[in-house]
Scaffold this active site. Sequence first.
Site, PDB file in Angstrom:
ATOM      1  N   HIS A 158      -8.834   7.182   9.236  1.00  0.00           N
ATOM      2  CA  HIS A 158      -8.817   8.244   8.202  1.00  0.00           C
ATOM      3  C   HIS A 158      -7.868   7.890   7.055  1.00  0.00           C
ATOM      4  O   HIS A 158      -7.349   8.775   6.385  1.00  0.00           O
ATOM      5  CB  HIS A 158      -8.411   9.594   8.800  1.00  0.00           C
ATOM      6  CG  HIS A 158      -9.150   9.944  10.053  1.00  0.00           C
ATOM      7  ND1 HIS A 158     -10.319  10.677  10.056  1.00  0.00           N
ATOM      8  CD2 HIS A 158      -8.891   9.625  11.346  1.00  0.00           C
ATOM      9  CE1 HIS A 158     -10.736  10.808  11.318  1.00  0.00           C
ATOM     10  NE2 HIS A 158      -9.893  10.169  12.109  1.00  0.00           N
ATOM     11  N   SER A 279      -5.055  -5.653 -18.875  1.00  0.00           N
ATOM     12  CA  SER A 279      -5.613  -4.513 -19.593  1.00  0.00           C
ATOM     13  C   SER A 279      -5.549  -4.816 -21.080  1.00  0.00           C
ATOM     14  O   SER A 279      -4.591  -5.433 -21.558  1.00  0.00           O
ATOM     15  CB  SER A 279      -4.799  -3.267 -19.272  1.00  0.00           C
ATOM     16  OG  SER A 279      -4.970  -2.303 -20.290  1.00  0.00           O
ATOM     17  N   GLU A 292     -13.024  -5.079  -7.364  1.00  0.00           N
ATOM     18  CA  GLU A 292     -13.698  -3.869  -7.875  1.00  0.00           C
ATOM     19  C   GLU A 292     -15.165  -4.158  -8.182  1.00  0.00           C
ATOM     20  O   GLU A 292     -16.049  -3.353  -7.895  1.00  0.00           O
ATOM     21  CB  GLU A 292     -13.010  -3.367  -9.149  1.00  0.00           C
ATOM     22  CG  GLU A 292     -11.674  -2.701  -8.897  1.00  0.00           C
ATOM     23  CD  GLU A 292     -10.975  -2.359 -10.207  1.00  0.00           C
ATOM     24  OE1 GLU A 292     -10.714  -1.182 -10.436  1.00  0.00           O
ATOM     25  OE2 GLU A 292     -10.696  -3.278 -11.008  1.00  0.00           O
TER      26      GLU A 292
END
Length: 473
Positions: A158, A279, A292
């Site tokens: 979890h 970035s 990703e």
Amino acid sequence: MSRDKPWGGRFREGTDPAVERFTASIHFDRELARHDIRGSIAHARMLGRAGVVPQADSDAIVAGLEVILGEVEAGTLFLDPRLEDIHMNVETRLRERIGAVAGRLHTGRSRNDQVATDLALYLREAARMIRHGLLELRRVLVARAREHVDTVLPGYTHLQRAQPVRLAHHWLAFVEMLGRDAERFSDLRRRIARCPLGSGALAGSTLPLDREDTARALGFEGPSRNSMDAVGSRDAALEFLAAAAIAMVNLSRLAEELVLWSTAEFGFIELSDAYSTGSSLMPQKKNPDVPELVRGKTGRVIGDLVALLTVVKGLPLTYNRDLQEDKEPLFDAAATLRDSLAVMAGAIATLAVRGDAMRAAAEDPMLLATDLAEALVRAGVPFREAHEVVGRVVAHCIAGGLDLRTLTHDALRAFHPRFEAAAGELLALDRALEERAMLGATARVRVAEALDEADRSLAAEADALAREEEIKP
Ligand code: ARG
């Protein structure tokens, strides 16, 4: 109106240019070119041997096709978009080279059994390519796992800290998952073992074709048993896509952990500069774009599977032009999985493990609560009761801001008379690992055995792949 139809005896008008564009498959058929020509060479040889076409014509066709195969391999074959598909391109190029005799190549054959054969050959090769990628990624995971037998981190359920594990054990879990993926791609061969050539458009041919000959020449076990099945089925392609989607889902979970673990919140790993990007706005950022994108591209590959399932669903036998839509999802899934495997291998090979941060998280004493309950079980207490008791001990620690490991024997006995020692004696992180010594668990010896077993199975897979490549036609 457009150019004349190449097999246009029954037509009086050419095809509308919009229809030509709409029906063309040549822009993605390129992937099939080598397989298509190999299939044609086998077919042409058989036609000569079986006496269906004169031997000299068969020889001329084979020689011409071999030159064209060379052009494909050198990347110099021009594929004319006006010629609809790869089959017409190859035949037209053959006619340019050897003249009218090229017209004998398509004897006893339809593009339906031809494209089904191309696809089987493609699937065989693509499955091997994916198995190589899976092998390489598993090698990297095993090598990194070997470095981190004694790196300890919390295992999660979890996404809550659950019990301590070795990082090697954690990564070996992915080795198992990717091993099953490799098995799926290897099993698939059994479903593409039969050659469609000779099935014709759907019902075979009146000509005395030697189907055993073409099947053997192309490395199949034998000819397909039912001509209608052979031209109308795409379940092997579906199986490839299903295996690809499952493999991508496994990769996506690995990718997700890399993303999560490289956050400041976890701080368990740092991806190398070569596998991260910056970035455009925030100078401090180092982004895990590679994992990703693997996670993101998983959506595409699942889509590829769903696309083909949807195309095939509801088609009457046998060939329907809808089936031309099998190729783009297939090629996309194969290329996406291949590339995802490669970048994941690179990312994992080059990432830095922050063992101290992992250890600090694993030192959370609450991770040992199960062990405390099992200490009671060893003293004869039923597990449900032990669970309840330790639950109260945990609540007591949380309320008092206490470290579970500091509870004295008396303090524990206040919860249950069967506690046999102080928590400090019953609980320790390294002991928690070592006491999990059964098969499949995280004790040092078991992990060491699992690493050796992984090495053996990777070596066996490498051998199997090498053997298969030797017998490839
Ligand atoms: N481009 C077609 C495909 O990929 C080749 C088979 C065409 N057959 C036909 N009957 N039109 O399925």
